[in-house]
Design a protein around this motif. Structure first.
Motif, PDB file in Angstrom:
ATOM      1  N   THR A 120      -6.410  14.502  31.119  1.00 13.17           N
ATOM      2  CA  THR A 120      -7.176  15.182  30.082  1.00 13.17           C
ATOM      3  C   THR A 120      -6.561  14.911  28.710  1.00 13.17           C
ATOM      4  O   THR A 120      -5.683  14.067  28.570  1.00 13.17           O
ATOM      5  CB  THR A 120      -7.234  16.691  30.372  1.00 13.17           C
ATOM      6  OG1 THR A 120      -5.889  17.210  30.435  1.00 13.17           O
ATOM      7  CG2 THR A 120      -7.931  16.955  31.701  1.00 13.17           C
ATOM      8  N   GLY A 121      -7.011  15.639  27.697  1.00 12.13           N
ATOM      9  CA  GLY A 121      -6.609  15.363  26.321  1.00 12.13           C
ATOM     10  C   GLY A 121      -5.155  15.704  26.018  1.00 12.13           C
ATOM     11  O   GLY A 121      -4.647  16.750  26.416  1.00 12.13           O
ATOM     12  N   LYS A 122      -4.518  14.829  25.271  1.00  7.35           N
ATOM     13  CA  LYS A 122      -3.131  15.030  24.883  1.00  7.35           C
ATOM     14  C   LYS A 122      -3.042  15.963  23.682  1.00  7.35           C
ATOM     15  O   LYS A 122      -4.052  16.405  23.131  1.00  7.35           O
ATOM     16  CB  LYS A 122      -2.489  13.687  24.551  1.00  7.35           C
ATOM     17  CG  LYS A 122      -3.172  12.931  23.420  1.00  7.35           C
ATOM     18  CD  LYS A 122      -2.590  11.537  23.272  1.00  7.35           C
ATOM     19  CE  LYS A 122      -3.333  10.745  22.195  1.00  7.35           C
ATOM     20  NZ  LYS A 122      -2.809   9.360  22.079  1.00  7.35           N
TER      21      LYS A 122
ATOM     22  N   SER B 224      -6.864  18.004  22.500  1.00  7.33           N
ATOM     23  CA  SER B 224      -6.993  18.774  23.727  1.00  7.33           C
ATOM     24  C   SER B 224      -8.434  18.790  24.248  1.00  7.33           C
ATOM     25  O   SER B 224      -9.392  18.898  23.475  1.00  7.33           O
ATOM     26  CB  SER B 224      -6.534  20.211  23.486  1.00  7.33           C
ATOM     27  OG  SER B 224      -6.673  20.989  24.642  1.00  7.33           O
ATOM     28  N   THR B 225      -8.564  18.672  25.563  1.00  5.32           N
ATOM     29  CA  THR B 225      -9.866  18.798  26.207  1.00  5.32           C
ATOM     30  C   THR B 225     -10.286  20.262  26.191  1.00  5.32           C
ATOM     31  O   THR B 225      -9.532  21.124  26.628  1.00  5.32           O
ATOM     32  CB  THR B 225      -9.798  18.310  27.658  1.00  5.32           C
ATOM     33  OG1 THR B 225      -9.378  16.945  27.682  1.00  5.32           O
ATOM     34  CG2 THR B 225     -11.155  18.428  28.341  1.00  5.32           C
TER      35      THR B 225
ATOM     36  N   SER C 213      -5.458  11.491  27.114  1.00 11.87           N
ATOM     37  CA  SER C 213      -6.694  11.004  26.512  1.00 11.87           C
ATOM     38  C   SER C 213      -6.892  11.585  25.114  1.00 11.87           C
ATOM     39  O   SER C 213      -6.088  12.378  24.618  1.00 11.87           O
ATOM     40  CB  SER C 213      -7.887  11.386  27.398  1.00 11.87           C
ATOM     41  OG  SER C 213      -8.234  12.750  27.197  1.00 11.87           O
ATOM     42  N   HIS C 214      -8.000  11.200  24.489  1.00 12.62           N
ATOM     43  CA  HIS C 214      -8.371  11.745  23.187  1.00 12.62           C
ATOM     44  C   HIS C 214      -9.380  12.887  23.335  1.00 12.62           C
ATOM     45  O   HIS C 214     -10.154  13.172  22.418  1.00 12.62           O
ATOM     46  CB  HIS C 214      -8.947  10.648  22.291  1.00 12.62           C
ATOM     47  CG  HIS C 214      -7.907   9.805  21.635  1.00 12.62           C
ATOM     48  ND1 HIS C 214      -7.221   8.834  22.319  1.00 12.62           N
ATOM     49  CD2 HIS C 214      -7.425   9.800  20.359  1.00 12.62           C
ATOM     50  CE1 HIS C 214      -6.362   8.243  21.491  1.00 12.62           C
ATOM     51  NE2 HIS C 214      -6.465   8.818  20.298  1.00 12.62           N
ATOM     52  N   GLY C 215      -9.393  13.543  24.492  1.00 16.56           N
ATOM     53  CA  GLY C 215     -10.259  14.695  24.698  1.00 16.56           C
ATOM     54  C   GLY C 215     -11.112  14.611  25.941  1.00 16.56           C
ATOM     55  O   GLY C 215     -11.474  15.638  26.519  1.00 16.56           O
ATOM     56  N   CYS C 216     -11.450  13.393  26.361  1.00 12.82           N
ATOM     57  CA  CYS C 216     -12.266  13.240  27.570  1.00 12.82           C
ATOM     58  C   CYS C 216     -11.425  13.452  28.829  1.00 12.82           C
ATOM     59  O   CYS C 216     -10.209  13.600  28.775  1.00 12.82           O
ATOM     60  CB  CYS C 216     -12.902  11.856  27.601  1.00 12.82           C
ATOM     61  SG  CYS C 216     -14.231  11.645  26.408  1.00 12.82           S
ATOM     62  N   VAL C 217     -12.106  13.442  29.973  1.00 16.67           N
ATOM     63  CA  VAL C 217     -11.442  13.543  31.267  1.00 16.67           C
ATOM     64  C   VAL C 217     -11.500  12.171  31.917  1.00 16.67           C
ATOM     65  O   VAL C 217     -12.565  11.704  32.315  1.00 16.67           O
ATOM     66  CB  VAL C 217     -12.120  14.592  32.168  1.00 16.67           C
ATOM     67  CG1 VAL C 217     -11.425  14.662  33.523  1.00 16.67           C
ATOM     68  CG2 VAL C 217     -12.103  15.961  31.495  1.00 16.67           C
ATOM     69  N   ARG C 218     -10.353  11.498  31.993  1.00 18.78           N
ATOM     70  CA  ARG C 218     -10.288  10.172  32.620  1.00 18.78           C
ATOM     71  C   ARG C 218     -10.225  10.299  34.139  1.00 18.78           C
ATOM     72  O   ARG C 218      -9.520  11.150  34.689  1.00 18.78           O
ATOM     73  CB  ARG C 218      -9.044   9.421  32.161  1.00 18.78           C
ATOM     74  CG  ARG C 218      -8.983   9.099  30.682  1.00 18.78           C
ATOM     75  CD  ARG C 218      -7.702   8.321  30.427  1.00 18.78           C
ATOM     76  NE  ARG C 218      -7.437   8.130  29.011  1.00 18.78           N
ATOM     77  CZ  ARG C 218      -6.300   7.634  28.546  1.00 18.78           C
ATOM     78  NH1 ARG C 218      -5.337   7.285  29.398  1.00 18.78           N
ATOM     79  NH2 ARG C 218      -6.125   7.484  27.243  1.00 18.78           N
TER      80      ARG C 218
ATOM     81  N   THR D 127     -10.199   7.865  24.773  1.00 16.61           N
ATOM     82  CA  THR D 127     -11.258   8.466  25.577  1.00 16.61           C
ATOM     83  C   THR D 127     -12.133   9.473  24.868  1.00 16.61           C
ATOM     84  O   THR D 127     -12.711  10.322  25.517  1.00 16.61           O
ATOM     85  CB  THR D 127     -10.638   9.155  26.798  1.00 16.61           C
ATOM     86  OG1 THR D 127      -9.700  10.129  26.334  1.00 16.61           O
ATOM     87  CG2 THR D 127      -9.957   8.169  27.707  1.00 16.61           C
ATOM     88  N   ALA D 128     -12.267   9.440  23.590  1.00 14.90           N
ATOM     89  CA  ALA D 128     -13.271  10.305  22.974  1.00 14.90           C
ATOM     90  C   ALA D 128     -14.582   9.548  22.959  1.00 14.90           C
ATOM     91  O   ALA D 128     -14.617   8.358  22.679  1.00 14.90           O
ATOM     92  CB  ALA D 128     -12.851  10.688  21.558  1.00 14.90           C
ATOM     93  N   VAL D 129     -15.657  10.213  23.273  1.00 14.51           N
ATOM     94  CA  VAL D 129     -16.944   9.547  23.427  1.00 14.51           C
ATOM     95  C   VAL D 129     -17.921  10.103  22.413  1.00 14.51           C
ATOM     96  O   VAL D 129     -17.927  11.290  22.122  1.00 14.51           O
ATOM     97  CB  VAL D 129     -17.494   9.727  24.865  1.00 14.51           C
ATOM     98  CG1 VAL D 129     -17.639  11.172  25.219  1.00 14.51           C
ATOM     99  CG2 VAL D 129     -18.816   9.019  25.027  1.00 14.51           C
ATOM    100  N   ARG D 130     -18.748   9.227  21.886  1.00 15.20           N
ATOM    101  CA  ARG D 130     -19.792   9.657  20.969  1.00 15.20           C
ATOM    102  C   ARG D 130     -21.112   9.017  21.382  1.00 15.20           C
ATOM    103  O   ARG D 130     -21.138   7.955  21.963  1.00 15.20           O
ATOM    104  CB  ARG D 130     -19.475   9.225  19.516  1.00 15.20           C
ATOM    105  CG  ARG D 130     -18.310  10.032  18.915  1.00 15.20           C
ATOM    106  CD  ARG D 130     -18.676  11.492  18.704  1.00 15.20           C
ATOM    107  NE  ARG D 130     -17.629  12.196  17.967  1.00 15.20           N
ATOM    108  CZ  ARG D 130     -16.622  12.805  18.539  1.00 15.20           C
ATOM    109  NH1 ARG D 130     -16.514  12.801  19.834  1.00 15.20           N
ATOM    110  NH2 ARG D 130     -15.723  13.456  17.806  1.00 15.20           N
TER     111      ARG D 130
END
Length: 435
Positions: A57-59, A63-64, A113-118, A432-435
């Motif tokens: 998850t997000g670092k 944070s996720t 990650s940058h917020g997403c769930v890998r 891993t942030a998605v738009r």
């Protein structure tokens, strides 16, 4: 039946691929739970874990978010437009602001990650084939698991009796005017005096999403404006804004009732207006319903012991049998620490205890839903329907093209608590942030 069979076969492949033992008969809809403390994802079929996977998850600083989400969009191939077109295969979007589940070549056993769930590539691919848009995903700071809940307040499938106006025949009028949160409200021409036990019939329809929450200041003012106008005090358009015309209407009502003419909206004023209109006590809660990501219904409800927080709960309906009029509900209680300012605004003096074993049952017992509205909801109930309960209403993430998204808050760290530092952790290579 075809969906259930296909889902069961798909899960079998998932279980074989990830080494999880098969337990019992597997049928949809599934529920996904992500635990940030364990960096783990579990797939539930009812109350049974049918598959697990490690996640990342997000670092820190990315944070996720935690809370109750739905899958809003699915794309086998997706590239980030924020981070150098980073690939995010088998993307399943949870918020339009940029949080998703997706496959990655880098899934360390810690937040990266940058917020997403890998997810690991193979697991993400198979999971993608099993889910549908609208499927629920819970993200929690600490591990939670759905348990079967039996309570008389929970809905069961039914059909509306001929004497009762069908939802499809009812006049609908616009409700809230907030951007991205428009809803409609049922306007029945006559109240239902008595509600007999409804007959049941087989029903196949898209699952509904129900939210029970507290009535906000704007919704309360909209109702007050409508009642004042009905009583002959023209409060203008019921827009939830305390403008000059509404203030003038309040003062005129106060003068007629021998009250202090201050034009203020207070609980005492609301009680007086409702009493004069013969409406009883002002409702302090509301129930909203969405279907296919669109608002379809809103109705007032009463929350007893309103000074105590409802807490944050999620329930999913399984094995809905329209012929027998039965449904199994599986519920989860999530931690959600409300800021003191929010508690004060909502009139809450007692925080919810998410750790209490009977927290969900106690909350259900405090919610009174009008009998005629209960029948209308029961007529819409089908496999995979869900019920969310929250004190904080519609959050910013709930809008056009979403189900009800409920964000939760973690308890703040104490001043003397030192942060735990990770040592010798290899920097993750994918973003891993998605738009």
């Amino acid at each position: 039946m075809n969906f259930r069979l296909a889902t069961g076969m798909g899960i079998l492949g998932l279980l074989l691929s990830c080494g999880t033992a098969l337990a019992g008969t597997l049928e949809g809809p599934l529920q996904i739970v992500v635990s940030k403390d364990l960096q783990e994802l579990k797939v539930y079929d009812g109350g049974v874990v049918v598959a697990t996977s490690r996640v990342s998850t997000g670092k820190a600083g990315h944070s996720t978010p935690t809370g109750i989400f739905s899958i809003l969009e699915k794309k086998r191939t997706h590239f980030s437009n924020l981070y150098d077109s980073a690939p995010m295969p088998f993307m399943q979007r949870l918020t339009w602001s940029g949080i998703a589940l997706h496959a990655s070549n880098s899934v360390p056993a810690y937040p990266a990650s940058h917020g997403c769930v890998r997810l690991p590539n193979d697991f993400a691919k198979t999971l993608f084939s099993l889910t549908r848009r609208g499927g629920h995903v819970l993200i929690s700071d600490r591990a939670v698991e759905p348990r079967r809940i039996v309570h008389e307040a929970l809905f069961r499938p039914a059909t509306v009796l001929p004497e009762t106006q069908l939802l499809s025949d009812a006049d609908l009028r616009p409700g809230l005017l907030d951007d991205g949160t428009k809803s409609v409200e049922v306007a029945m021409t006559e109240p239902v005096a008595a509600v007999p036990e409804p007959a049941v019939q087989k029903s196949e329809q898209d699952p509904i999403r129900i939210l029970v929450t507290r009535r906000g200041e704007r919704e309360a003012l909209i109702d007050l404006q409508r009642l004042l106008t009905e009583l002959g005090y023209d409060a203008g358009a019921p827009d939830g804004l305390l403008g000059r015309q509404t203030i003038a209407a309040i003062k005129a009502f106060q003068a007629a009732e021998g009250l202090a003419e201050d034009g203020r909206v207070t609980p005492e004023l609301s009680a007086a207006v409702y009493a004069r209109a013969g409406k009883g006590a002002p409702p302090n809660g509301r129930m909203l319903v969405r279907q296919k990501f669109k608002p379809v219904l809103e109705a007032p409800v009463t929350i007893r012991d309103a000074e105590t927080a409802l807490g944050t709960h999620f329930l999913l309906a399984r094995d809905v049998d329209s012929e027998k009029g039965t449904a199994d509900w599986y519920g989860v209680t999530m931690e959600n620490h409300l800021p003191q300012s929010t508690m004060t605004r909502l009139g809450i003096t007692q925080a919810a205890d998410a750790g209490a074993p009977d927290a969900l049952a106690k909350t259900l017992s405090r919610i009174d839903i009008p009998a005629d509205m209960r029948i209308r909801i029961s007529a819409m109930l089908s496999e995979g329907a869900s019920l969310s309960i929250s004190d904080t209403g519609l959050g910013a993430e709930t809008g056009n093209g979403t189900d009800f998204i409920t964000l939760t808050r973690k308890a703040p760290l104490k001043a003397d608590a030192a942060p735990v530092r990770k040592k010798n952790r290899k920097k993750a290579s994918s973003v891993t942030a998605v738009r």
